[in-house]
Design a protein around this motif. Structure first.
Motif, PDB file in Angstrom:
ATOM      1  N   GLY A   1      61.533  -8.674  57.048  1.00 54.54           N
ATOM      2  CA  GLY A   1      60.845  -7.528  56.461  1.00 54.54           C
ATOM      3  C   GLY A   1      61.832  -6.463  56.022  1.00 54.54           C
ATOM      4  N   ALA A   2      61.320  -5.449  55.370  1.00 57.90           N
ATOM      5  CA  ALA A   2      62.113  -4.278  55.034  1.00 57.90           C
ATOM      6  C   ALA A   2      61.589  -3.113  55.857  1.00 57.90           C
ATOM      7  CB  ALA A   2      62.016  -3.965  53.543  1.00 57.90           C
ATOM      8  N   TRP A   3      62.484  -2.272  56.291  1.00 61.60           N
ATOM      9  CA  TRP A   3      62.136  -1.144  57.150  1.00 61.60           C
ATOM     10  C   TRP A   3      62.711   0.129  56.565  1.00 61.60           C
ATOM     11  CZ3 TRP A   3      59.611  -1.657  62.009  1.00 61.60           C
ATOM     12  CH2 TRP A   3      59.361  -2.989  62.394  1.00 61.60           C
ATOM     13  N   VAL A   4      62.125   1.240  56.941  1.00 62.93           N
ATOM     14  CA  VAL A   4      62.728   2.520  56.575  1.00 62.93           C
ATOM     15  C   VAL A   4      62.874   3.364  57.835  1.00 62.93           C
ATOM     16  CG1 VAL A   4      60.486   3.339  55.742  1.00 62.93           C
ATOM     17  CG2 VAL A   4      62.524   4.582  55.127  1.00 62.93           C
ATOM     18  N   GLY A   5      64.094   3.834  58.038  1.00 60.97           N
ATOM     19  CA  GLY A   5      64.380   4.701  59.164  1.00 60.97           C
ATOM     20  C   GLY A   5      64.446   6.145  58.705  1.00 60.97           C
TER      21      GLY A   5
ATOM     22  N   SER B   1      62.561   7.974  63.782  1.00 55.44           N
ATOM     23  CA  SER B   1      61.320   7.238  63.518  1.00 55.44           C
ATOM     24  C   SER B   1      61.618   6.108  62.539  1.00 55.44           C
ATOM     25  CB  SER B   1      60.210   8.171  63.006  1.00 55.44           C
ATOM     26  OG  SER B   1      60.626   8.976  61.938  1.00 55.44           O
ATOM     27  N   VAL B   2      60.838   5.049  62.650  1.00 53.46           N
ATOM     28  CA  VAL B   2      61.096   3.831  61.869  1.00 53.46           C
ATOM     29  C   VAL B   2      59.752   3.217  61.491  1.00 53.46           C
ATOM     30  CG1 VAL B   2      62.167   1.532  61.917  1.00 53.46           C
ATOM     31  CG2 VAL B   2      63.208   3.397  63.196  1.00 53.46           C
ATOM     32  N   ARG B   3      59.626   2.774  60.260  1.00 57.44           N
ATOM     33  CA  ARG B   3      58.388   2.073  59.888  1.00 57.44           C
ATOM     34  C   ARG B   3      58.685   0.927  58.940  1.00 57.44           C
ATOM     35  NH1 ARG B   3      55.983   3.283  54.872  1.00 57.44           N
ATOM     36  NH2 ARG B   3      57.020   4.958  53.747  1.00 57.44           N
ATOM     37  N   ARG B   4      57.743   0.009  58.856  1.00 55.84           N
ATOM     38  CA  ARG B   4      57.875  -1.105  57.927  1.00 55.84           C
ATOM     39  C   ARG B   4      57.623  -0.635  56.501  1.00 55.84           C
ATOM     40  NH1 ARG B   4      53.162  -4.069  60.708  1.00 55.84           N
ATOM     41  NH2 ARG B   4      52.716  -1.853  60.942  1.00 55.84           N
ATOM     42  N   VAL B   5      58.310  -1.245  55.556  1.00 56.09           N
ATOM     43  CA  VAL B   5      57.984  -1.034  54.151  1.00 56.09           C
ATOM     44  C   VAL B   5      56.995  -2.121  53.778  1.00 56.09           C
ATOM     45  CG1 VAL B   5      58.851  -0.993  51.794  1.00 56.09           C
ATOM     46  CG2 VAL B   5      60.255  -0.112  53.660  1.00 56.09           C
ATOM     47  N   ARG B   6      55.831  -1.719  53.340  1.00 58.82           N
ATOM     48  CA  ARG B   6      54.805  -2.701  53.024  1.00 58.82           C
ATOM     49  C   ARG B   6      54.289  -2.496  51.613  1.00 58.82           C
ATOM     50  NH1 ARG B   6      50.646  -1.660  57.570  1.00 58.82           N
ATOM     51  NH2 ARG B   6      51.516   0.422  57.348  1.00 58.82           N
ATOM     52  N   ASP B   7      54.196  -3.554  50.897  1.00 59.70           N
ATOM     53  CA  ASP B   7      53.514  -3.516  49.619  1.00 59.70           C
ATOM     54  C   ASP B   7      52.113  -4.049  49.893  1.00 59.70           C
ATOM     55  OD1 ASP B   7      52.330  -4.254  47.202  1.00 59.70           O
ATOM     56  OD2 ASP B   7      54.279  -4.313  46.242  1.00 59.70           O
ATOM     57  N   MET B   8      51.148  -3.191  49.742  1.00 59.19           N
ATOM     58  CA  MET B   8      49.823  -3.552  50.246  1.00 59.19           C
ATOM     59  C   MET B   8      48.873  -4.027  49.155  1.00 59.19           C
ATOM     60  SD  MET B   8      49.341  -1.151  53.451  1.00 59.19           S
ATOM     61  CE  MET B   8      48.912   0.344  52.595  1.00 59.19           C
ATOM     62  N   ARG B   9      49.418  -4.686  48.156  1.00 60.93           N
ATOM     63  CA  ARG B   9      48.553  -5.200  47.094  1.00 60.93           C
ATOM     64  C   ARG B   9      47.891  -6.502  47.536  1.00 60.93           C
ATOM     65  NH1 ARG B   9      48.987  -3.368  42.114  1.00 60.93           N
ATOM     66  NH2 ARG B   9      48.412  -5.376  41.249  1.00 60.93           N
ATOM     67  N   TRP B  10      47.043  -6.422  48.515  1.00 61.60           N
ATOM     68  CA  TRP B  10      46.354  -7.647  48.906  1.00 61.60           C
ATOM     69  C   TRP B  10      44.934  -7.607  48.352  1.00 61.60           C
ATOM     70  CZ3 TRP B  10      47.023  -3.543  52.117  1.00 61.60           C
ATOM     71  CH2 TRP B  10      45.865  -3.018  52.686  1.00 61.60           C
ATOM     72  N   GLY B  11      44.357  -8.790  48.179  1.00 57.32           N
ATOM     73  CA  GLY B  11      43.034  -8.851  47.574  1.00 57.32           C
ATOM     74  C   GLY B  11      41.942  -9.154  48.578  1.00 57.32           C
ATOM     75  N   HIS B  12      42.339  -9.452  49.810  1.00 53.63           N
ATOM     76  CA  HIS B  12      41.372  -9.885  50.807  1.00 53.63           C
ATOM     77  C   HIS B  12      41.059  -8.722  51.756  1.00 53.63           C
ATOM     78  CE1 HIS B  12      42.316 -13.865  49.323  1.00 53.63           C
ATOM     79  NE2 HIS B  12      43.576 -13.477  49.349  1.00 53.63           N
ATOM     80  N   GLY B  13      39.846  -8.643  52.190  1.00 47.12           N
ATOM     81  CA  GLY B  13      39.465  -7.580  53.113  1.00 47.12           C
ATOM     82  C   GLY B  13      39.323  -6.231  52.444  1.00 47.12           C
ATOM     83  N   VAL B  14      39.263  -6.217  51.127  1.00 49.97           N
ATOM     84  CA  VAL B  14      39.111  -4.947  50.415  1.00 49.97           C
ATOM     85  C   VAL B  14      37.908  -5.046  49.494  1.00 49.97           C
ATOM     86  CG1 VAL B  14      40.172  -3.339  48.804  1.00 49.97           C
ATOM     87  CG2 VAL B  14      41.590  -4.595  50.402  1.00 49.97           C
ATOM     88  N   ARG B  15      36.971  -4.149  49.674  1.00 49.19           N
ATOM     89  CA  ARG B  15      35.850  -4.084  48.736  1.00 49.19           C
ATOM     90  C   ARG B  15      35.706  -2.660  48.258  1.00 49.19           C
ATOM     91  NH1 ARG B  15      30.527  -5.925  50.927  1.00 49.19           N
ATOM     92  NH2 ARG B  15      31.394  -5.619  53.010  1.00 49.19           N
ATOM     93  N   PHE B  16      35.583  -2.494  46.983  1.00 50.28           N
ATOM     94  CA  PHE B  16      35.457  -1.156  46.433  1.00 50.28           C
ATOM     95  C   PHE B  16      34.059  -0.603  46.616  1.00 50.28           C
ATOM     96  CE2 PHE B  16      39.114  -2.620  44.083  1.00 50.28           C
ATOM     97  CZ  PHE B  16      39.953  -1.544  44.293  1.00 50.28           C
ATOM     98  N   THR B  17      34.008   0.701  46.592  1.00 52.63           N
ATOM     99  CA  THR B  17      32.716   1.360  46.634  1.00 52.63           C
ATOM    100  C   THR B  17      32.554   2.175  45.381  1.00 52.63           C
ATOM    101  OG1 THR B  17      33.734   3.224  47.659  1.00 52.63           O
ATOM    102  CG2 THR B  17      32.664   1.637  49.107  1.00 52.63           C
TER     103      THR B  17
END
Lengths: 224, 224
Positions: free
Chosen positions: B164-168, B201-217
């Motif tokens: 993964g990629a992380w950002v500190g 502090s440290v977190r993951r770099v995430r590209d969250m372009r997923w299509g599952h589990g997302v429904r628009f309103t």
């Protein structure tokens, strides 16, 4: 020659952290110094400070250290003005707690511990417009970019916190103005003290003083 | 009277996001404007930009919008200087991407997409001292305060990114200088371009372009 068996070793392993109420055995604690870099007069707090100037011998914080718990600081006395969510750690200057935004708040004049930071589950519902109208979205996880999830806008006009404490940010990647969202409804963005309905990243406020799934690693001691 | 049955309704629900490589069907894309607030000349990029001045008609970014993917921007040409992790969203001024630190980097002169941001699992091992010595800790989750987990210090001297990629970040709560950690070893803190071994502090770099589990309103439409 190094002998593995004679070393102290261990592993500070983070399993998916699940917080429990019993993790909060110790008092929240913050230490404020009058000058940057933990210099000058200091004062220790274990509960809310409504007005720094009337609580201790100095009226503004130059640096701070959160010893335990999670706190929220405010620019002005009486919990007014810009908000700064303060997790455990060192804040050697005002830039360390202030957000990265055009208006630089170098003051922190009141603060209080965040009481609901120990909730095991967190859930918030966002609405694009005021009064819980327009598109809505439900979050149970940290989200560094609402737009990456299809929010298609930088606007959040109202929201409802079901559980946990959350912090919203003006810009993606947890930048810009910070807004603390505690359980309850916020029918209008001015209820979270924003100047405009702009929220682009949101994360849970977590106090991570858990004792399970954590093991320390003392440094390895070479044998002679 | 409102008739529930005649409304369009839905729920943008975020299940614990698990990313998959197949989510990255689209090109990473960033648009840079010469002036703040998305004004003036603009230029669109879908791959790395080594030197903005030689790539388009203007030499500095006044505002930017990340349309897809996750990018890292740099203060100077040639991927040098301060680093800015840029998730999808609007950055109307330099304060929106720069960290909250004493040295304000108003320039962004080169940038590139982060290739490993779509890893399903992320793991990093931190060491308190240089050359992988001293206390160590392993992270697989975002951590807004290392000290809340018992790190007992603001120092990280070296680290190893397994996946993964992380950002500190220099300060707790994802504030201050940002450092991108991509897979590999960093035997000394100057390898991540820091001025001092300070990561809180440290977190993951995430590209969250997923299509599952997302429904628009879509907004609810009142019946007449």
């Amino acid at each position: 020659m190094t002998q593995i068996g004679s070393k102290l070793s261990g592993l500070w392993k983070v399993y998916t952290p699940r917080l429990r109420d019993s993790d909060f055995s110790s008092l929240p604690q913050i230490v404020a110094w009058e000058e940057p870099s933990f210099q000058g007069r200091k004062h220790e707090f274990t509960s809310e400070c409504y007005d720094l100037g009337s609580s201790c011998a100095f009226a503004n914080v130059g640096s701070a250290r959160v010893e335990s718990g999670t706190w929220v600081g405010f620019e002005h006395p009486g919990f007014q003005g810009q908000q700064f969510v303060l997790e455990q750690g060192d804040y050697p200057c005002w830039e360390a707690w202030s957000g990265s935004n055009a208006y630089h708040a170098w003051r922190m004049s009141s603060f209080r511990p965040i009481a609901c930071a120990n909730r095991r589950e967190s859930k918030v519902t966002l609405y694009e417009q005021e009064n819980f109208l327009g598109r809505k979205g439900e979050l149970t996880e940290d989200c560094p970019s609402l737009q990456a999830m299809g929010w298609n806008s930088s606007a959040v006009g109202s929201l409802y916190v079901h559980s946990g404490a959350w912090v919203g940010y003006q810009y993606p990647g947890y930048r810009g103005y910070q807004y603390l969202f505690e359980p309850g409804d916020f029918g209008h963005w001015n209820e979270w003290s924003a100047f405009r309905p702009e929220v682009q990243s949101v994360r849970r406020v977590r106090d991570m003083r858990w004792g399970h799934g954590v093991r320390f690693t003392p440094p390895e001691i070479p044998s002679n």
